[in-house]
Design an enzyme around this catalytic site. Sequence first.
Site, PDB file in Angstrom:
ATOM      1  N   ASP A   1       0.837  -1.210   0.000  1.00 57.07           N
ATOM      2  CA  ASP A   1       0.000   0.000   0.000  1.00 57.07           C
ATOM      3  C   ASP A   1       0.865   1.251   0.000  1.00 57.07           C
ATOM      4  O   ASP A   1       1.196   1.765   1.064  1.00 57.07           O
ATOM      5  CB  ASP A   1      -0.908  -0.008   1.232  1.00 57.07           C
ATOM      6  CG  ASP A   1      -1.869   1.162   1.247  1.00 57.07           C
ATOM      7  OD1 ASP A   1      -2.053   1.806   0.206  1.00 57.07           O
ATOM      8  OD2 ASP A   1      -2.427   1.438   2.322  1.00 57.07           O
TER       9      ASP A   1
ATOM     10  N   GLU B   1      -2.045  10.658  -0.644  1.00 50.81           N
ATOM     11  CA  GLU B   1      -3.317   9.918  -0.659  1.00 50.81           C
ATOM     12  C   GLU B   1      -3.713   9.495   0.736  1.00 50.81           C
ATOM     13  O   GLU B   1      -4.893   9.530   1.113  1.00 50.81           O
ATOM     14  CB  GLU B   1      -3.181   8.691  -1.573  1.00 50.81           C
ATOM     15  CG  GLU B   1      -4.479   7.923  -1.801  1.00 50.81           C
ATOM     16  CD  GLU B   1      -4.723   6.780  -0.827  1.00 50.81           C
ATOM     17  OE1 GLU B   1      -5.767   6.111  -0.925  1.00 50.81           O
ATOM     18  OE2 GLU B   1      -3.862   6.556   0.068  1.00 50.81           O
ATOM     19  N   GLU B   2      -2.704   9.084   1.519  1.00 42.77           N
ATOM     20  CA  GLU B   2      -2.989   8.506   2.831  1.00 42.77           C
ATOM     21  C   GLU B   2      -3.539   9.526   3.831  1.00 42.77           C
ATOM     22  O   GLU B   2      -4.062   9.143   4.873  1.00 42.77           O
ATOM     23  CB  GLU B   2      -1.719   7.861   3.407  1.00 42.77           C
ATOM     24  CG  GLU B   2      -1.205   6.660   2.619  1.00 42.77           C
ATOM     25  CD  GLU B   2      -2.094   5.434   2.737  1.00 42.77           C
ATOM     26  OE1 GLU B   2      -3.188   5.539   3.322  1.00 42.77           O
ATOM     27  OE2 GLU B   2      -1.684   4.381   2.230  1.00 42.77           O
TER      28      GLU B   2
ATOM     29  N   ASP C   1      -4.432   0.629  -6.672  1.00 45.62           N
ATOM     30  CA  ASP C   1      -4.060   0.840  -5.272  1.00 45.62           C
ATOM     31  C   ASP C   1      -4.161  -0.500  -4.549  1.00 45.62           C
ATOM     32  O   ASP C   1      -5.251  -1.054  -4.424  1.00 45.62           O
ATOM     33  CB  ASP C   1      -5.018   1.863  -4.650  1.00 45.62           C
ATOM     34  CG  ASP C   1      -4.607   2.307  -3.254  1.00 45.62           C
ATOM     35  OD1 ASP C   1      -3.658   1.738  -2.705  1.00 45.62           O
ATOM     36  OD2 ASP C   1      -5.251   3.227  -2.714  1.00 45.62           O
TER      37      ASP C   1
ATOM     38  N   HIS D   1      -1.307  -0.745   6.662  1.00 44.79           N
ATOM     39  CA  HIS D   1      -0.950   0.461   7.423  1.00 44.79           C
ATOM     40  C   HIS D   1      -0.080   0.147   8.641  1.00 44.79           C
ATOM     41  O   HIS D   1      -0.141   0.843   9.650  1.00 44.79           O
ATOM     42  CB  HIS D   1      -2.205   1.232   7.851  1.00 44.79           C
ATOM     43  CG  HIS D   1      -2.823   2.015   6.737  1.00 44.79           C
ATOM     44  ND1 HIS D   1      -3.848   2.917   6.934  1.00 44.79           N
ATOM     45  CD2 HIS D   1      -2.554   2.059   5.412  1.00 44.79           C
ATOM     46  CE1 HIS D   1      -4.192   3.469   5.780  1.00 44.79           C
ATOM     47  NE2 HIS D   1      -3.410   2.948   4.842  1.00 44.79           N
TER      48      HIS D   1
END
Length: 484
Positions: free
Chosen positions: A290, A322-323, A351, A451
């Site tokens: 990611d 983006e995050e 993604d 994440h």
Amino acid sequence: MRAQGRRTMRWGAVAAAVLLPLGLASPANAGPVADVFAKLLVKQVKGANVTKHLDALQGIADANGGTRAVGTPGYAASVDYVAGRLKKAGYKVTRQPINYVQDWSETSPPVLAQTGGTTWVPNEDFFTFEPSPAGDVTAQVQAVDLTLPPTPTPTSTSGCEEADFTGFVAGRIALIQRGTCAFATKIRNAGKAGASGIIVFNEGQPGRTDAFVLDIGEWRAGVPMVFADFAVGQALAANPGASVHLKVDSDLRLGTSDNVIAETRLGLPGKVVMVGSHLDSVPAGPGINDNGSGSAANLEVALQMAHFPVKHKVRFAFWAAEEIGLLGSDQYVEKLSPAERAKIKLYLNFDMIASPNHAYKLYDGDDSDGAGSPAGPPGSDRIEKTFERFFTSRNLATVGTDFDGRSDYGPFIAVGIPSGGIFTGAEGIKTPEEAALFGGQAGVAYDACYHQACDTITNINATALDVNADAIADSTARYAFELP
């Protein structure tokens, strides 16, 4: 330099051999040309080369504190790596600056008080939206497309469209109801309408009445903004024209980072095919699945098709931030003029395409699943069908995935650009039905390292990476010659 020169000659010879008998200029032959170039590009894009880019991104993270998050040296080095490879391949490369919130803090509690009436309790009846700019305004409140009383389930579209602000008087404080679109969308639309302050209140259904702390990552309206409970919104709506004192005392500091945009030098400038992926990770880890996976695959596709004599411009985008709110893609789309926006005929988003416990998920362009968000803009259904045909040709199953707004297709869909792409799953749990279709383990997350620090080069499903890189090559080559 010599090796690159040989590759140019090789592709030139291949292109000539293919195009001379087919006649690229003839519309009747567009299909055969697209088929041939799709097969060529799929053959050239190899999973091993995509993995080399992932190794490079892992090395960048290792050398920079284990992260490639926006605002860090790891992200800057990732930009240098991608931009350098693309420029060397002959693309026109642009580093587009974007802004993000580097730091935000609140100096004193906010104020929300009706002139000559109720003063509401800060951090109980209402909270400052993070990262609201500072501001102190007293002005008349104007309601924006409210649904009162609320429906039994969330349906409010208050502030979701610019048209909701038709008749809004610039300088007033916008009163907006929570509902079915992102808070950030409501905030931006209110800012464009000239609101001097913004009050968003909860929608009113059970479980959606109280105010609470929210970080929406949005500040560009440039005015103070708060999130209030349903009772506050209801009281203000019942007193149209009331004057309100709204104050936010905060310190907002912005940082600057870069999107990387690379465009083919050949192709019709009025017909652009966009292929995008976010390049940043979260601060906690290197972000190899990611979204190193999508970026590495897009990079390899770009490098291998660099010398295709494409019919349409192909524009590859590697998004920043983006995050923390789709900021790179959002600001890119926001800065497009209407004429430039109209040139983009479709957007493909990749993604997380190599999740360890993967499923092959295609964005549900036609809402055939009948769940969640509606269909994408017209044309999105045909993009989904293109991907379906590729996977069917490999005897591979696919399932739909919702346009839930969690990735960079969001800003493109919002302005009506047909969109599609591939996703292999994040923190969601794989179903028994998906395990039967794709293998792997039911009842377990698609990516257990989502994440986290463990999203490293060992967190990649090599088969999914290889298959999806081929799918990206297939669709990109086809659209470079024939639009859906």
